[in-house]
Structure formats: C-alpha cells, structure tokens
Design an enzyme around this catalytic site. Structure first.
Site, PDB file in Angstrom:
ATOM      1  N   TYR A 140      12.736 126.272 -44.329  1.00  0.00           N
ATOM      2  CA  TYR A 140      11.667 125.173 -43.009  1.00  0.00           C
ATOM      3  C   TYR A 140      12.405 125.038 -41.879  1.00  0.00           C
ATOM      4  O   TYR A 140      11.931 125.163 -40.836  1.00  0.00           O
ATOM      5  CB  TYR A 140      10.261 124.480 -43.415  1.00  0.00           C
ATOM      6  CG  TYR A 140       9.259 125.966 -44.307  1.00  0.00           C
ATOM      7  CD1 TYR A 140       9.198 126.143 -45.130  1.00  0.00           C
ATOM      8  CD2 TYR A 140       7.710 124.922 -43.381  1.00  0.00           C
ATOM      9  CE1 TYR A 140       8.236 126.856 -45.605  1.00  0.00           C
ATOM     10  CE2 TYR A 140       6.593 126.019 -44.487  1.00  0.00           C
ATOM     11  CZ  TYR A 140       6.714 126.831 -44.894  1.00  0.00           C
ATOM     12  OH  TYR A 140       6.039 127.439 -45.814  1.00  0.00           O
ATOM     13  N   LYS A 191      15.572 127.792 -58.189  1.00  0.00           N
ATOM     14  CA  LYS A 191      15.682 129.244 -58.366  1.00  0.00           C
ATOM     15  C   LYS A 191      17.170 128.892 -58.975  1.00  0.00           C
ATOM     16  O   LYS A 191      18.050 129.418 -57.637  1.00  0.00           O
ATOM     17  CB  LYS A 191      16.283 130.440 -57.134  1.00  0.00           C
ATOM     18  CG  LYS A 191      16.226 131.630 -56.914  1.00  0.00           C
ATOM     19  CD  LYS A 191      15.370 132.206 -58.099  1.00  0.00           C
ATOM     20  CE  LYS A 191      15.811 133.883 -58.110  1.00  0.00           C
ATOM     21  NZ  LYS A 191      14.873 134.038 -59.607  1.00  0.00           N
ATOM     22  N   ASP A 223      10.662 132.235 -59.907  1.00  0.00           N
ATOM     23  CA  ASP A 223       9.563 134.110 -60.461  1.00  0.00           C
ATOM     24  C   ASP A 223       8.926 133.759 -62.156  1.00  0.00           C
ATOM     25  O   ASP A 223       7.923 134.267 -61.792  1.00  0.00           O
ATOM     26  CB  ASP A 223      10.270 134.927 -60.500  1.00  0.00           C
ATOM     27  CG  ASP A 223      11.788 134.096 -61.585  1.00  0.00           C
ATOM     28  OD1 ASP A 223      12.061 133.400 -61.772  1.00  0.00           O
ATOM     29  OD2 ASP A 223      13.131 135.447 -61.396  1.00  0.00           O
ATOM     30  N   ASP A 247       5.281 126.222 -50.570  1.00  0.00           N
ATOM     31  CA  ASP A 247       4.586 126.762 -49.927  1.00  0.00           C
ATOM     32  C   ASP A 247       3.191 128.256 -50.406  1.00  0.00           C
ATOM     33  O   ASP A 247       1.873 127.755 -51.173  1.00  0.00           O
ATOM     34  CB  ASP A 247       4.907 127.337 -48.706  1.00  0.00           C
ATOM     35  CG  ASP A 247       4.019 128.036 -47.622  1.00  0.00           C
ATOM     36  OD1 ASP A 247       2.726 128.201 -47.182  1.00  0.00           O
ATOM     37  OD2 ASP A 247       4.240 129.596 -47.121  1.00  0.00           O
ATOM     38  N   ASP A 251      -0.886 127.924 -53.038  1.00  0.00           N
ATOM     39  CA  ASP A 251      -1.804 129.041 -52.859  1.00  0.00           C
ATOM     40  C   ASP A 251      -2.072 129.886 -54.232  1.00  0.00           C
ATOM     41  O   ASP A 251      -3.576 130.171 -53.992  1.00  0.00           O
ATOM     42  CB  ASP A 251      -0.819 129.421 -51.803  1.00  0.00           C
ATOM     43  CG  ASP A 251      -1.406 129.398 -50.161  1.00  0.00           C
ATOM     44  OD1 ASP A 251      -1.287 128.737 -49.898  1.00  0.00           O
ATOM     45  OD2 ASP A 251      -1.461 130.626 -49.369  1.00  0.00           O
TER      46      ASP A 251
HETATM   47  C1  IPM Z   1       0.440 124.961 -45.365  1.00  0.00           C
HETATM   48  C2  IPM Z   1       0.557 126.215 -44.606  1.00  0.00           C
HETATM   49  C3  IPM Z   1       1.854 125.859 -43.149  1.00  0.00           C
HETATM   50  C4  IPM Z   1       2.701 125.841 -44.449  1.00  0.00           C
HETATM   51  C5  IPM Z   1       1.927 126.675 -41.987  1.00  0.00           C
HETATM   52  C6  IPM Z   1       0.970 126.746 -41.652  1.00  0.00           C
HETATM   53  C7  IPM Z   1       3.348 126.590 -41.130  1.00  0.00           C
HETATM   54  O1  IPM Z   1       1.098 127.321 -44.898  1.00  0.00           O
HETATM   55  O2  IPM Z   1       0.644 124.460 -45.138  1.00  0.00           O
HETATM   56  O3  IPM Z   1       0.419 125.924 -46.476  1.00  0.00           O
HETATM   57  O4  IPM Z   1       3.596 127.024 -44.540  1.00  0.00           O
HETATM   58  O5  IPM Z   1       3.802 124.925 -44.524  1.00  0.00           O
HETATM   59 MG    MG Z   2       0.396 127.893 -47.158  1.00  0.00          MG
END
Ligand code: IPM
Ligand code: MG
Length: 355
Positions: A140, A191, A223, A247, A251
C-alpha cells in the site's frame, strides 16, 4: 474529558456515523461517559470542499483527539480524479500520519445470525477470529510505484511490496499479545513460497515468538488461508498478516459472520491511540436510502471504549446492547433472512433502547 473526532466521509459513512453519534451522546447523557465530540471532513466530502481528501484542519484535529471514529470514504464520483487526490488517499494518509500500524478486525458470529452467514451454520458456530492486519506498510505504501512507459512504448504499472524487520516485529508483538489474552494460538499468513518479503516476515515472526513461549505459532500461505477460511474457519483464532492480505482476508471473514455490515475495526498506534471504523466501504449503491447497517460502526465504538478510553464496562454494555437487539430479531436488509428489515435510523434507535 476525552476528545472524539467523528469523520463521516462518503457514501453511507454519514448515515452510520449519525447513528454512532446518537449512541455516543446517549452514553454521555445516561452512562457518565465524559467526552467531547467534534466533526471534520475526510475523503470525497473533503475533496469537494477544498480539493484535498485529508485537509490539514482534519489532520490537526485528529492529532489532538483521544480517538477518531470514521465512517467510510470513496465513491464512483471520485474514480476519475488524480490518484493522489482520491478519497482513499485521505484514509491511507491519516492511517500513516497517525502511525496506526496495528489494525484489529474481529470476526464474531452472533448465534442468531448464523442463518445470514454465507457458510452452513455448523461451520460458523461460535466463530470468533481476530485478524491482526499491518496497516501502514507493505504494498500500500511501498516505493517506487506508478505507471510508466517502457522504451518500446508499452505501459507498465508497478508497486513495491516492502517490509523492514522493525515493521514486522512491532505488528508481530501486537498479535502475540492478543493471542496470549485469547486462546494462545496465532497463525501468521504470508506467501513465503514465492516472496522474499514473506521469507523475512516468517523469520522475524519466529524470532518474536521466542518471547511468547506460551503462544503456539503456525504459518500459512495466503492462498491456503483464503481456502481454509471458507472450509473450516473455526481452526483460526488470531491471524497475523500484512496490509494487502489482511485487506482481502478480512472481507472474506466478514461474510462468514453474516454481513460485512457487522464488522468493526480498531487501528492503533504504539500507545493504543486509535482510529475506529467499520470495515465495510462507502457502499454508494445504498447511500442516502436509510438502508445501511450501522452495527459495525456502533461496535467500533465498543472497541474505542475498550482500547482508547479504558471504559471496559461501557464497551461490554454496547456489545451486549447490539447482541440483544439482534436477538430480538431486528435486522437491517443486509442481515435479514426473511425477516422484515428496519432502516439505519431505526437500528440506531433500537440499540439505544437496548442500552
Ligand atoms: C479497508 C478498505 C481500505 C483499504 C480502502 C478503502 C483504501 O478496503 O479498510 O479495508 O484497502 O485498506
Ligand atoms: Mg478492505
């Protein structure tokens, strides 16, 4: 008196923060929480105001605050502007400026939401995973980065995945300390079969492990970790990983709990000063319609109470109020499985009532 800065941001951000504000004001009025609230612009809302997704005034207020509560940033309206000025850049910059390297993302299943999970209820029973994501390094932030044109005229996009040993070691310490307070099990995700940066990551995590003999440490390729998360998520307790993998995995973990609208997060510096935010994004498709689930943001308040304000009892009260609200069968659209859904506002009111 503790100072709390609210940063509503974009999309559903203002709606979920409005609910969080009601909850904080209720805690102040009825539960003796000694706080002062301020509000500032970030992301696209700030860009619209002054062409900067993280205005100096916002950053200065954040630095003076004891904790920050953020809604969400981003939206289709901002996708074509120069990358440096995009809403997401405001979020990344505030994380970096405040040195919030430790991002804690708990994925907890409320029993009454098992039906809303994307996995079979028996696979997610009692699910309680803590993802510890490194937040201010890795790909990032790595340099060099950009889009260039090679000598033969071919465009090339490039980013750099880089971690130094200090960055790895400080996040590893955070994860080991959390593992000690939980089941004593830590899985570090990398990884290392392909990336040198992961090879170093493993070495450093192993070295830090020697200081936490009572924690059992395992390593897993990312993975495989993604697969295991949807195959048998209960094998995980604390997961330690870098910025990009964290990240993605957080999710995925969110859906196991029924909805991404349920997951809070804390981003902490080395003094446990922090910024708190729901892990969902700005969800432009449902913004402004009173459809968003405010619970991830309200649960982020609980994390704030626990980590930055040292109000453990109040944190439990908020978590308990959310739990009871769900148990009563109240659902926003994202977690409704057949039930009649209520709106963002009504969910906020229901939590306050339960408090
Ligand atoms: C998160 C979001 C952010 C990230 C984005 C909005 C920059 O997806 O906080 O998980 O990738 O960190
Ligand atoms: Mg995110």
């Amino acid at each position: 008196m503790k100072k709390i800065l609210l940063l509503p941001g974009d999309g559903i951000g203002p709606e979920v923060i409005a609910q969080a504000k009601k909850v904080l004001e209720h805690l102040r009025a009825e539960h003796g929480l000694n706080i002062e609230l301020e509000e500032a612009l970030i992301g696209g809302a700030a860009y619209d105001d002054c062409k900067d997704p993280l205005p100096q005034t916002t950053l200065a207020l954040a630095k003076q605050s004891d904790a920050v509560l953020l809604g969400a940033v981003g939206g289709p309206k901002y996708e074509s502007i120069e990358r440096e000025l995009r809403p997401e850049k405001g979020l990344l910059r505030i994380r970096a400026e405040l040195d919030l390297f430790a991002n804690l993302r708990p994925a907890i299943l409320y029993p009454s939401l098992a039906e809303a999970s994307s996995l079979k209820p028996e696979l997610v029973a009692d699910l309680d995973i803590m993802i510890v994501r490194e937040l201010t390094g890795g790909i990032y932030f790595g340099e060099p980065r950009g889009i260039r044109t090679s000598s033969d005229g071919i465009k090339q996009g490039f980013n750099t995945l880089v971690y130094d040993e200090n960055e790895i070691s400080r996040i590893a310490h955070v994860a080991f300390r959390i593992a000690q307070k939980r089941s004593g099990k830590l899985c570090s995700v990398d990884k290392a079969n392909v990336l040198e940066v992961s090879e170093l990551w493993r070495d450093v995590v192993e070295a830090v492990h020697t200081e936490y003999k009572n924690v059992s440490l395992s390593h897993m390729y990312v993975d495989n970790a993604a697969m295991q998360l949807v195959r048998e998520p209960n094998q995980f307790d604390v997961v330690l990983t870098g910025n990009l993998f964290g990240d993605i995995l957080s999710d995925a973990a969110a859906m196991l709990t029924g909805s991404i609208g349920m997951l809070p997060s804390a981003s902490l510096d080395s003094q446990d000063k922090g910024m708190y935010e729901p892990i969902h994004g700005s969800a432009p498709d449902i913004a402004g319609k009173n459809l968003a689930n405010p619970l991830a943001t309200i649960l982020s308040i609980a994390m704030m109470l626990r980590f930055s304000l040292n109000e453990i009892e109040l944190a439990k009260k908020v978590e308990d109020a959310v739990k009871r609200t769900i148990e009563k069968g109240l659902r926003t659209a994202d977690i409704a499985a057949g039930e009649q859904a209520i709106g963002t506002n009504e969910m906020g009111d229901a939590v306050i009532k339960a408090l």
